[in-house]
Each structure stands twice: as C-alpha cells, then as structure tokens.
Design a protein around this motif. Structure first.
Motif: not given
Length: 241
Positions: A153-154, A161-163, A221-222, A227-228
C-alpha cells in the motif's frame, strides 16, 4: 525433456550464442540494466544479487559437463512440481504421470542458502546515452513478513502509477523526468525497495532533491486517511483486473 535430455554440443553452442545476444540486448537497454545493477551491488556476496541470465563470462565458460552435473543433481523427484490446468481427466493424467515419471531419479535437491548481506555506496556507470538513469535502493522486507501488505500500500501511494506522489511531484508538476516510479521486491529471506527515474543530466540534482523530499515527507507524516483509502481501492482494482 526431463528424463532424456542429451545436451548435444552443437545445440548447446547454438543456445549459448542466443543467450549471449540476449545479454547484449539488455545491456543496450539502460532502463532494464539499472535494475540488475542495483541488486548486484546491494547483494554482492549472495546468489540473490546475481543476474538470472548470468554474465558473458559465465555463459562462455559453461561446458556440457557443467550442465549434466546440474541436470543430474537438480532434476530429481524431490525437486519437481507438476502443475495442470483445464478440463483434464485426473485418473488418466495420474496414470500417464506414473508411467512416464516413475523411474525419475530419486533424491531431494538441497539448495545453497545464503542470507544476503547489504552493501551501501554510490556507484556510477558511464555509457554514451542521452539520459541519466537513476536507481536508489534500500533493503526491504521478506515475503514472509506480515508487514508486506502495508509495504504494498505504501509503495502504491508513494511511487507506483500516475497518481502516486513521485509521479505527480517529479513529472506532472515539474516536468523533471519522463519516467519515475518505485517498487518493492520481496523474496524468502530479504527484500529490496527501489526508486527509479530517467532524466537529463541538467535535471538530475532537482530530481534527487524532489525524491529526497518525498521520502522525508512520507517518513514524517505517513499517508493521509483519504490517500490510504484511495490506494486500497486502487490495489483491489488491480487485483481484480
């Protein structure tokens, strides 16, 4: 092929030339070669760091006797897995396998296990090409580590990817590189996390600065909650595809 391979010298030399050409083909592709170089230099003392294709010197030195020795010791009953897929008849398949493999050499191949020891330094390879190909690598986690899902996930949010953060910060917002991404490779006893970018020599310092800034930001900040969640959906979507 498993039981009766002859390794005819003529055919062996023909295949040797094919592999040598394949090695040269990869050497002509810096965006491929750099990923081999980073594992070779991170894990210099372990087999895991060696290229799958081998090197020009090892391929040229390999003899028929070398292959026969490998064949006799590794292609044994305890080291073979038969996989089938499709609309097959299990009983008939089992009869066929028993018929053809019943006299296969017995034994259990014992592999050489060496836990990779990490080395850290900056290495420069010069080649007459237009771009600079940059790879930053650090030890990751093994396939058996329960944190591997968190790393997936991180990495997806950080550089896949593009995002991802890297793509958006380095390419989309600043146009500093055509290609930039990160990935994590997990093996049985070790792992490697790599960041890659292809850029011009003029932009190299800026690209390194942006990569460093993003590393520091995610360290301190993780990921944000939004976003997660978005990253989880992205990973789930990729699995479904």
């Amino acid at each position: 092929m498993i039981k009766n391979s002859q390794f005819d010298p003529t055919e062996l030399n023909r295949e040797r030339e094919v592999i040598l050409k394949e090695i040269k083909m990869y050497e002509d592709s810096p965006d491929e070669t750099i990923h081999e170089l980073i594992t070779q230099n991170l894990w210099r003392t372990a087999a895991l760091g060696r290229p799958i294709l081998g090197s020009t010197s090892t391929i040229q030195a390999m003899t028929q006797a070398d292959l026969m020795d490998l064949y006799q010791t590794q292609y044994v009953s305890g080291n073979i897995l038969v996989c089938l897929a499709g609309n097959f008849d299990w009983e008939e398949t089992l009869k066929s396998l028993n018929k053809h493999l019943k006299d296969l050499r017995g034994g259990d191949f014992s592999h050489k296990k060496t836990n990779p020891k990490n080395t850290f330094e900056t290495i420069l390879f010069q080649k007459d090409i237009e771009q600079v190909h940059l790879a930053l690598g650090t030890p990751g986690i093994s396939h058996n580590n329960p944190l591997k899902h968190a790393v997936i996930l991180l990495n997806a949010a950080f550089g896949s990817g593009m995002s991802s953060r890297l793509f958006q910060e380095v390419r989309e917002k600043r146009g500093l590189a055509y290609s930039v991404f990160s990935y994590h490779s997990a093996f049985r006893d070790a792992g490697i996390f790599t960041i890659y970018a292809a850029t011009s020599i003029d932009h190299l310092a800026k690209v390194l600065d942006r990569i460093h800034s993003e590393i520091i930001r995610v360290f301190r900040k993780g990921l944000t909650k939004t976003e997660l969640e978005e990253t989880k959906e992205q990973v789930k979507g990729n699995l479904l595809i």
